[in-house]
Design an enzyme around this catalytic site. Structure first.
Site, PDB file in Angstrom:
ATOM      1  N   HIS A 112      -2.266 -38.807 -10.961  1.00 13.21           N
ATOM      2  CA  HIS A 112      -1.723 -38.898  -9.731  1.00 13.21           C
ATOM      3  C   HIS A 112      -2.794 -39.713  -8.927  1.00 13.21           C
ATOM      4  CE1 HIS A 112       1.612 -35.912 -10.177  1.00 13.21           C
ATOM      5  NE2 HIS A 112       1.015 -35.668 -11.116  1.00 13.21           N
ATOM      6  N   TYR A 160      -8.706 -30.413 -14.682  1.00  5.13           N
ATOM      7  CA  TYR A 160      -8.808 -30.840 -13.535  1.00  5.13           C
ATOM      8  C   TYR A 160     -10.202 -31.023 -13.291  1.00  5.13           C
ATOM      9  CZ  TYR A 160      -4.012 -30.422 -12.192  1.00  5.13           C
ATOM     10  OH  TYR A 160      -2.351 -30.568 -12.381  1.00  5.13           O
TER      11      TYR A 160
END
EC number: 1.11.1.-
Lengths: 179, 375
Positions: free
Chosen positions: B67, B337
């Site tokens: 993203h 992440y």
């Protein structure tokens, strides 16, 4: 007369922290190297034990300052005494630095700092991208340094207990305080 | 008498003790190395998955590994009090909570074109009282292409472009799909399902299930969905490639220039037997929904001038009253992440695709932080 063992409070704190620090080192390297479900509970546990250890380290410094420490054997060579003192200085520095770097790192990353389930600690720093990355790496390097220092400390303690038999091991391992 | 000299320590009498000490020290070190995953080649590590993402879309320094292209948004959430029956999370009180977030498209290329059949995503960070936060990473599609971290890695590797052709090796993709009917089903769904024409008229789904706990200590597994007030309209997939590079982000900016955008948050309650540990499986549309509040996005700001760029939207950062379900993707999302976040924050900041976009005029002030707080 000066006691030949550490005070009861110092021995209790030492062994409690020994267990927690070793657990903490294993939790830390484990949680950052897995994508498994254990990550979900290891990370909060790491933060909670970390802040607990910071508090215990501060209490321990106060106990050390008030109760003192037994002297090293008179016939121990000066260079070995110097290494012993230096290694303890390093241990204390790392015990205090690691949780503070962890807390600062989470602050710089803008993360909430949640410990013991529901306590939210205030940030120590403002969010700062580059600082987060530096502190995150520093946290790892200091943890490796603490692991190696703990191994050296354990090996030296066992040498005192098994080879030198000079009472140094007993000064921390004794059940009762001795004069 | 104790002997501190080297010749005493290395004497034959000391041999057994020295061996015992070396065993303890060596054993502890080996155990530490095992815990850190250095001895077990079989363990799936977050670094392996981040490396696969970088291999798939290239390494773009300073950007998110997934993203990568996005736009910051600022808004607020108004709870209606209904959610407290399900979770004691303070977000659900009849109160207003400040929110920052980020619209993004899936993929790791920061200046990719918007005309792709891919996720439209919204990440959110709710700043709750007493330093609590709730972070969400939501997709317009309610399901995910893979159910496990291992499948995610295998999917990335199978679809990594071959340097010779610039395209994934069809044989590898086929072999992967044969093993993963759930990914095949997802790909078929994406090809068939209408793609929202805007970030503004898309649903945003929790994707994974989470565990809610209310004040009475009752727990329930739930998913949730933000449904837009803006009426749905779909993109023409046939002409996607001809659209301007940043058309979706520009469209979001022009809508927000005219007024706020609103979504209604509903908690979805599963029936017995609905899967809560498998994000590839949708829950039927008829499942009970409880509306718990409205999300209002007031304005969009580029990553350069906004509050979202340096935030890790880890969906396991949750307030009291919400915890992860047994969906194996959640722990992996958190640990992967975290690795990506450490990598990109350690790299120099690079200009986002929208930095020079005319739809987002540069702030008059040269100090973005001052501009932010002044608005």
């Amino acid at each position: 007369m000066k006691s030949t063992t550490f005070s009861g409070a110092a021995r209790l704190l030492h062994w409690l922290m020994a267990v927690l620090i070793i657990a903490m080192l294993f939790i830390g390297v484990g949680m950052v190297s897995t994508v498994g479900a254990s990550h979900n509970w290891l990370v909060p546990l790491h933060k909670s034990v970390g802040v607990t250890l910071l508090l215990l380290a501060l209490i321990r410094l106060a106990v050390r300052a008030t109760k003192g420490t037994p002297p090293l054997p008179a016939d121990m060579p000066a260079p070995q005494k110097a290494v012993a003192h230096l290694s303890h200085l390093v241990l204390y520095a790392l015990m205090i630095a690691l949780p503070l770097v962890g807390w600062s790192m989470l602050s710089a990353g803008g993360y909430p700092i949640t410990v013991w389930g529901a306590v939210h600690l205030p940030p120590l720093l403002s969010p700062d991208r580059g600082l987060y990355a530096s502190l995150r790496h520093l946290h790892t390097y200091l943890a490796y340094a603490l692991f190696l220092t703990v191994i050296a400390h354990l090996s030296a303690a066992l040498m005192h207990g098994l080879l030198f038999k000079d009472g140094v091991f007993q000064s921390m391992a004794a059940w009762r305080t001795r004069r | 008498m104790p002997g501190y000299r080297v010749q005493d320590i290395l004497s034959r009498r000391s041999l057994v003790s020295l061996l015992a000490i070396a065993t303890v020290a060596g054993g502890a070190t080996a155990a530490f190395a095992y815990a850190g995953g250095w001895l077990s080649s079989g363990r799936l590590k977050p670094t392996t998955i981040v490396n696969a993402l970088e291999g798939h879309d290239g390494k773009h320094e300073g950007f998110r590994r997934a993203h990568a292209k996005g736009l910051c948004v600022v808004g607020h959430f108004d709870g209606n009090g209904q959610g407290l029956a399900l979770s004691k999370a303070s977000l659900f009180r009849q109160t207003t909570t400040p929110v920052i977030g980020r619209f993004s498209l899936a993929g790791g290329v920061p200046n990719a074109g918007d005309g792709r059949v891919t996720f439209h995503s919204l990440a959110l960070k709710f700043d709750l009282p007493r330093g609590e936060q709730w972070r969400m990473a939501l997709n317009h599609v309610p399901v995910f292409p893979v159910a496990t971290p291992q499948a995610f890695l295998d999917f990335q590797l199978a679809t990594t472009p071959d340097p010779a052709t610039g395209k994934p090796d069809p044989a590898k993709v086929q072999a992967y799909m044969a093993q993963h009917p759930e990914t095949k089903a997802f790909a078929d769904y994406m090809a068939k399902a209408p793609l929202p024409s805007s970030f503004a008229n898309a649903n945003y789904n929790s994707v994974n299930a989470f565990r809610f706990t209310n004040d009475q200590g009752q727990t329930r597994l739930v998913r949730w969905i933000f449904t837009p007030e803006a009426p749905f309209d779909e993109l023409d997939k046939a002409t996607l490639a001809d659209r301007p590079r940043d058309f979706l982000f520009d469209e979001a900016a022009s809508r927000l220039a005219q007024g706020p955008l609103v979504w209604h948050l509903s908690v979805i309650l599963p029936n017995a037997g609905d899967p809560t540990d498998d994000a590839t499986k949708p829950w039927p549309d008829d499942r009970q929904r409880l509306e718990v509040g409205t999300l209002t996005i007031d304005r969009a700001v580029t990553e350069e001038n906004g509050p979202c760029r340096d935030v890790n939207f880890d969906p396991t950062i949750l307030p009291a009253g919400v915890s992860p379900s047994d969906d194996p993707l959640l722990a992996a999302r958190s640990s992967v992440y975290a690795v990506g976040y450490t990598r990109r924050t350690g790299e120099p900041v690079a200009a986002s695709a929208l930095a020079a976009d005319k739809a987002f005029p540069a702030p008059a002030s040269s100090q973005p932080a001052a501009k932010e707080s002044a608005q």
